[in-house]
Design a protein around this motif. Structure first.
Motif, PDB file in Angstrom:
ATOM      1  N   GLY A  59      26.097  57.315  35.963  1.00 18.89           N
ATOM      2  CA  GLY A  59      24.675  57.239  36.277  1.00 18.89           C
ATOM      3  C   GLY A  59      23.839  58.245  35.518  1.00 18.89           C
ATOM      4  N   VAL A  63      23.907  57.120  31.315  1.00 16.70           N
ATOM      5  CA  VAL A  63      23.199  55.927  30.829  1.00 16.70           C
ATOM      6  C   VAL A  63      21.905  56.285  30.104  1.00 16.70           C
ATOM      7  N   THR A  74      26.000  50.627  34.646  1.00 19.79           N
ATOM      8  CA  THR A  74      25.099  50.352  33.525  1.00 19.79           C
ATOM      9  C   THR A  74      24.409  49.001  33.691  1.00 19.79           C
ATOM     10  N   ASN A 134      23.764  47.479  36.424  1.00 21.80           N
ATOM     11  CA  ASN A 134      22.777  47.636  37.492  1.00 21.80           C
ATOM     12  C   ASN A 134      21.480  48.215  36.948  1.00 21.80           C
ATOM     13  N   PHE A 135      21.588  49.255  36.126  1.00 21.78           N
ATOM     14  CA  PHE A 135      20.412  49.867  35.500  1.00 21.78           C
ATOM     15  C   PHE A 135      19.645  48.849  34.662  1.00 21.78           C
ATOM     16  N   SER A 189      15.885  47.504  35.549  1.00 17.77           N
ATOM     17  CA  SER A 189      14.839  48.035  34.672  1.00 17.77           C
ATOM     18  C   SER A 189      14.190  46.961  33.816  1.00 17.77           C
ATOM     19  N   MET A 213      16.556  51.551  27.894  1.00 20.02           N
ATOM     20  CA  MET A 213      17.997  51.688  28.090  1.00 20.02           C
ATOM     21  C   MET A 213      18.751  51.875  26.779  1.00 20.02           C
TER      22      MET A 213
END
Length: 377
Positions: free
Chosen positions: A197, A200, A253, A255-256, A260, A341
Motif C-alpha cells: 500500500g 504503489v 494495486t 484496488n488502488f 482511482s 498510478m
C-alpha cells in the motif's frame, strides 16, 4: 488476521466436533455482530432546513407506500439483481456439479443454458436501464484488464489454498495439524499488503503488478514439487510465503487502480463490481473450473482411484495456476494505468519554462485572476 484465526478455528471445530460447525460458527457470529453493529455504530446526522421541516399535507400524500416501493425498485435495479444473481449461482452450481454428475447430463446442460441466457438478458438490461446495477460505461479497457488481474489473484488463491489443504491431509495430516501449517500465509499477506500500500504511489501500478506476479509464480512452482516424501519446510512453507505475497501485491494495486480511475460518484459501484468479480473469479475459475481440470487429468493419467486425486491431479492444478499467472504477467506489461498510478519514482522533474512560455503566462495570468474573482462572487 481473519484468515489465520479462521483456519485454526476451522481445524479445531472439524477435529473436535464436526466439519459442519465451520458453517454454524459463521451464522452464530453474524447473529451477534450484525445486531451489535446496528446498535453501536454511529448514524449519519442530516440537517434539515426550516422549509423541509414544514411538510404540507399534499406532500405527505405524494409519499405513499406504493410510490416509495416503486422508487426503491428503480433505484436498486431489482430486475438487474433478479437476472444477475441467479445466473451466477446457476453457473457456479453447474460447473461444480458437472464433475460428479457428468458434463453431458441433461441437468448440467440445461443449467448451463439457463445461466447463459440469464447472463445475456442481464447484459442487455444493464445496457438500457436508467439506474443500472452495473453501468456498461465503467468497463473501459484499463478497468476491464485490472478486473481480470484481480480475478486471477482470487482464482489462484482459492485453488492453491483448497488443493494444498487436500494434498496435505491426503498425506496423513489431521485437519487440526493442517490448519496449523497455514498461518505463514496470513502473516505473509499481512506484512506484504501493508508494504504494498505504501509502495504503489512510489513505484506505480504497472511495476507493482509485475513484482506481484514475479513473486507468485515461483511460489506456485514450489507447490508442484510437493510429494508425500518431501518436507513441509522445503517446498510448502516458502511457496506459501511467496505466492500469497505476490497475490497480495497485485490485489492491493488493483484496488488502488480501480477506485482511482473512477469518478467520485462511481467509486461505490466500482468497488462493488470489483469485489463481486473477485468472489465469482475465485469460486468459478479457481474452484469449479480447476476442479474439473484436476478431475479430468486425474482420470486419464492418475492411479485410477475414483474420487481421490493423485499427484498428477494436484500438479495439473498448480500448472494451470502458473499458466494463469503468466498470462496475467503479460497483461500487466500492456495495461494502461491512470496518470496518478504511474509512480512518482519514474517521473522526471518539470523543465524550466522558456522565455516565450513565461511571456504567455504573464499575459494570461491577470485574465485568469479576473475570471476567478467573478466566479467567486
Amino acid at each position: 488476521m481473519g484468515f489465520i484465526v479462521g483456519l485454526i478455528l476451522g481445524g479445531v471445530l472439524t477435529a473436535l466436533i464436526s466439519w459442519r460447525w465451520i458453517f454454524w460458527i459463521s451464522l452464530i457470529l453474524s447473529a451477534i455482530v450484525v445486531p451489535t453493529a446496528h446498535v453501536f455504530l454511529p448514524r449519519a446526522k442530516t440537517a434539515r432546513s426550516p422549509a423541509a421541516r414544514e411538510i404540507t399535507k399534499e406532500e405527505q400524500e405524494e409519499k405513499k407506500f406504493f410510490r416509495s416501493i416503486k422508487a426503491h425498485l428503480i433505484r436498486f435495479d431489482i430486475l438487474g439483481i433478479s437476472l444477475g444473481v441467479p445466473s451466477l449461482l446457476l453457473l457456479t452450481y453447474a460447473l461444480t456439479s458437472a464433475n460428479t454428475t457428468g458434463w453431458g447430463s441433461p441437468s448440467i446442460i440445461s443449467t448451463l443454458a439457463i445461466s447463459s441466457l440469464l447472463l445475456l438478458l442481464f447484459a442487455l438490461h444493464e445496457s438500457r436501464a436508467p439506474q443500472a446495477l452495473i453501468n456498461p460505461r465503467l468497463f473501459r479497457p484499463s478497468f476491464t484488464l485490472t478486473l481480470i488481474l484481480a480475478v486471477a489473484t482470487y482464482a489462484v488463491r482459492q485453488a492453491c489454498s483448497y488443493f494444498l489443504t487436500l494434498q496435505i491431509q491426503s498425506y496423513g495430516s489431521s485437519p487440526l495439524h493442517t490448519s496449523l501449517l497455514f498461518p505463514p500465509v496470513g502473516i505473509s499477506a499481512l506484512v506484504t499488503n501493508t508494504i504494498a500500500g505504501r509502495l504503489v504511489p512510489l513505484l506505480g501500478a504497472r511495476a507493482m503488478f509485475v513484482i506481484g506476479w514475479a513473486l507468485c509464480i515461483p511460489g506456485v512452482v514450489l507447490f508442484s514439487f510437493i510429494t508425500r516424501q518431501t518436507s513441509y519446510w522445503r517446498f510448502a512453507f516458502p511457496g506459501m510465503i511467496l505466492y500469497i505475497a505476490g497475490l497480495g501485491v497485485v490485489y492491493i494495486t488493483a484496488n488502488f487502480v480501480v477506485v482511482s480511475s473512477a469518478s467520485k460518484s462511481d467509486q461505490g459501484v466500482v468497488a462493488g463490481v470489483f469485489n463481486v468479480a473477485l468472489q465469482v473469479g475465485g469460486s468459478v475459475l479457481g474452484l469449479a473450473v480447476l476442479t474439473a481440470v484436476a478431475d479430468g487429468i486425474n482420470r486419464q493419467y492418475g492411479d485410477g482411484k475414483s474420487g481421490v486425486l493423485s499427484l498428477v491431479g494436484y500438479q495439473s492444478v498448480y500448472y494451470s495456476c502458473i499458466i494463469l499467472c503468466a498470462v496475467a504477467l503479460v497483461l500487466s506489461l500492456v495495461i494502461e494505468v491512470p496518470e496518478a498510478m504511474k509512480g512518482s519514482l519514474w517521473k522526471t522533474p518539470d523543465q524550466e519554462p522558456t522565455t516565450q512560455q513565461v511571456k504567455t503566462r504573464d499575459k494570461t495570468q491577470p485574465q485568469q485572476q479576473t475570471e476567478t474573482a467573478i466566479e467567486m462572487k
